[in-house]
Design a protein around this motif. Sequence first.
Motif: not given
Length: 228
Positions: A1-22
């Motif tokens: 039972d996966h209460i949290i599942q994250v799939e291929d998450l990317h997040y890039r801040y406005k200044d271009g920093t790639e904080a999460l890369r898959g």
Amino acid sequence: DHIIQVEDLHYRYKDGTEALRGLSLFIERGRKVALLGPNGAGKSTLLLHFNGIYLPQRGRVYVAGREVTAETEYWVRSRVGLVFQDPDDQVFSSTVEEDVAFGPRNLGLAPAEIEERVRAALDAVGMQAYRHKPPYHLSYGQKKRVAIAGVLAMVPEIIVMDEPMAYLDPAGQAGVRTILDELHRQGKTLIVATHDVDFAASWAEVIIILKEGRVLAYGGPELLLDEN
Ligand code: ADP
Ligand code: ADP
């Protein structure tokens, strides 16, 4: 039972920093999870996705089977409580009880229900005696406990904490640990981002190590023995 599942998450801040890369991971219900990784690995950015403060730019996050989107964000926030690293970002009311009542009041609950939640939350963190005091008179560790109480008053299923042990003296750390143990006993899912390898090794059931916005390693506490 996966209460949290994250799939291929990317997040890039406005200044271009790639904080999460898959980044992909899953967390099972009721687990004690420590998120480790060097500064800048993406821990805080990931935590902010767990309760819908950030929405995925690419990839998906599911909480209790529901995808986190602009439509479910409000629901997600009621299921996942986030305790920030610095209680001064979270504790701002004129008295401790006002502070803890803030969330339940926002939910529009009846006064008797709010009162009961405040009482239970302050009991859980051992701060009942301080309920009429202004938070700015409290020690850092006490403020941290008030911040935790504010989250508990929302009765979340999942509790996420960013560096809960940071800047606490040994008594403060022991206090937070007691709270975490009790929440675990109640069946809550606990996710803690930390630099403290000793704490992670002795507390967590699951260790997830992040690096450069991805999962570097995943396993039980023995993972940390291999690392050292
Ligand atoms: P895939 O199906 O794409 O091979 P998995 O479901 O095996 O992916 O794993 C997805 C991600 O979860 C991986 O990035 C991996 O680092 C991480 N992972 C591996 N084992 C576990 C586990 N037991 N629990 C949670 N996450 C895990
Ligand atoms: P961690 O919590 O593991 O230290 P963060 O999620 O805070 O990692 O940071 C991941 C990356 O994103 C780092 O390179 C950090 O400098 C960057 N970052 C974090 N917050 C911001 C922001 N508001 N604007 C730009 N870059 C940021």
